[in-house]
Design a protein around this motif. Structure first.
Motif, PDB file in Angstrom:
ATOM      1  N   GLY A 100     -28.050  19.083  61.289  1.00  0.00           N
ATOM      2  CA  GLY A 100     -28.275  18.470  59.973  1.00  0.00           C
ATOM      3  C   GLY A 100     -29.082  19.384  59.065  1.00  0.00           C
ATOM      4  O   GLY A 100     -28.757  19.548  57.882  1.00  0.00           O
ATOM      5  N   ASP A 101     -30.128  20.014  59.606  1.00  0.00           N
ATOM      6  CA  ASP A 101     -30.944  20.935  58.796  1.00  0.00           C
ATOM      7  C   ASP A 101     -30.078  22.080  58.240  1.00  0.00           C
ATOM      8  O   ASP A 101     -30.197  22.448  57.065  1.00  0.00           O
ATOM      9  CB  ASP A 101     -32.071  21.546  59.649  1.00  0.00           C
ATOM     10  N   ALA A 102     -29.215  22.647  59.099  1.00  0.00           N
ATOM     11  CA  ALA A 102     -28.372  23.772  58.654  1.00  0.00           C
ATOM     12  C   ALA A 102     -27.388  23.313  57.573  1.00  0.00           C
ATOM     13  O   ALA A 102     -27.210  23.986  56.544  1.00  0.00           O
ATOM     14  CB  ALA A 102     -27.615  24.360  59.853  1.00  0.00           C
ATOM     15  N   LEU A 103     -26.777  22.154  57.798  1.00  0.00           N
ATOM     16  CA  LEU A 103     -25.766  21.697  56.833  1.00  0.00           C
ATOM     17  C   LEU A 103     -26.400  21.250  55.515  1.00  0.00           C
ATOM     18  O   LEU A 103     -25.792  21.394  54.448  1.00  0.00           O
ATOM     19  CB  LEU A 103     -24.921  20.574  57.446  1.00  0.00           C
ATOM     20  N   ILE A 104     -27.613  20.722  55.592  1.00  0.00           N
ATOM     21  CA  ILE A 104     -28.291  20.340  54.343  1.00  0.00           C
ATOM     22  C   ILE A 104     -28.578  21.589  53.501  1.00  0.00           C
ATOM     23  O   ILE A 104     -28.457  21.572  52.279  1.00  0.00           O
ATOM     24  CB  ILE A 104     -29.570  19.536  54.648  1.00  0.00           C
ATOM     25  N   LEU A 105     -28.919  22.693  54.162  1.00  0.00           N
ATOM     26  CA  LEU A 105     -29.137  23.930  53.405  1.00  0.00           C
ATOM     27  C   LEU A 105     -27.844  24.378  52.716  1.00  0.00           C
ATOM     28  O   LEU A 105     -27.877  24.893  51.586  1.00  0.00           O
ATOM     29  CB  LEU A 105     -29.675  25.032  54.328  1.00  0.00           C
ATOM     30  N   VAL A 106     -26.718  24.147  53.399  1.00  0.00           N
ATOM     31  CA  VAL A 106     -25.422  24.491  52.774  1.00  0.00           C
ATOM     32  C   VAL A 106     -25.187  23.611  51.542  1.00  0.00           C
ATOM     33  O   VAL A 106     -24.786  24.098  50.473  1.00  0.00           O
ATOM     34  CB  VAL A 106     -24.277  24.321  53.802  1.00  0.00           C
ATOM     35  N   VAL A 107     -25.474  22.321  51.681  1.00  0.00           N
ATOM     36  CA  VAL A 107     -25.302  21.403  50.548  1.00  0.00           C
ATOM     37  C   VAL A 107     -26.230  21.798  49.403  1.00  0.00           C
ATOM     38  O   VAL A 107     -25.829  21.848  48.237  1.00  0.00           O
ATOM     39  CB  VAL A 107     -25.571  19.942  50.994  1.00  0.00           C
TER      40      VAL A 107
END
Ligand SMILES: N[C@@H](CCC(=O)N[C@@H](CS)C(=O)NCC(=O)O)C(=O)O
Length: 198
Positions: A100-107
């Motif tokens: 989730g942390d990695a994908l939130i950075l993408v968002v």
């Protein structure tokens, strides 16, 4: 107790599901992290949600610590206490949260950076972290204990959020995770109410 949250946040959804499972009285307070509201910053200098504010005014964050707090308050209704099972559940939770942390950075890269300032190589690196994490979570599914545990809530929150922000990715790439999510409401009916929403 008050929990600062947003409807879409996977980490807040995890904490809200954990509170509901433990039957703990938590008042939810919507927070817009982009606006950096003073009450949120006073509770959590990082300005992130979820934050739990106890009746005496002290604050608890982040979502893993909040869930651990609920676990202790509830006589360990969220995390098995046998050492091997504890290690598995907490590591599974950390992996789901890390995806989730990695994908939130993408968002956030797309949401907050002007197009000419975006760095595709860095986005690709976050996506590789997420893809490796999702592959590992899929292989670990069969070892999940009967739940729900914080591992279940972390995974359900992540996958529910991905259906909003990365629509089709799980269904298209991770059929075992997709099937697990489809079955989750049978284990925890309140998921339909508490899942991340746009
Ligand atoms: N590791 C934290 C992550 C929390 C997090 O990233 N929350 C997001 C919303 S889903 C947030 O508050 N973002 C605002 C920001 O980073 O300023 C947790 O588990 O609680």
């Amino acid at each position: 107790m008050r929990l600062y949250y947003s409807r879409a946040s996977p980490f807040a959804a995890k904490a809200r599901m954990a509170a509901r499972h433990c039957d703990l009285p938590v008042e939810t307070v919507p927070a817009d992290t982009s606006a950096e509201p003073a009450d949120l910053l006073a509770a959590n200098p990082l300005g992130k949600i979820p934050v739990l504010v106890l009746d005496d005014g002290t604050a608890v964050y982040d979502s893993a610590v909040i869930c651990d707090y609920f676990d202790r308050m509830s006589g360990n209704q969220l995390v098995p206490q046998e050492l091997g099972a504890w290690r598995f559940v907490k590591t599974f939770e950390a992996l789901a949260d890390g995806v989730g942390d990695a994908l939130i950075l993408v968002v956030y890269e797309a949401r907050f950076r002007p197009e000419d300032k975006r760095h595709q190589g860095w986005v690709d690196k976050q996506m590789r972290k997420a893809d490796r994490g999702l592959a590992a979570l899929e292989t670990m599914l069969d070892e999940l204990p009967d739940g729900p545990t914080t591992a279940h809530f972390a995974l359900a929150a992540l996958l529910g959020w991905m259906e909003l922000r990365f629509a089709g990715k799980i269904a298209g790439e991770r059929p075992k995770l997709a099937a697990w999510l489809a079955d989750f409401p049978a284990l925890f009916p309140a998921f339909e109410e508490l899942r991340p929403r746009a």
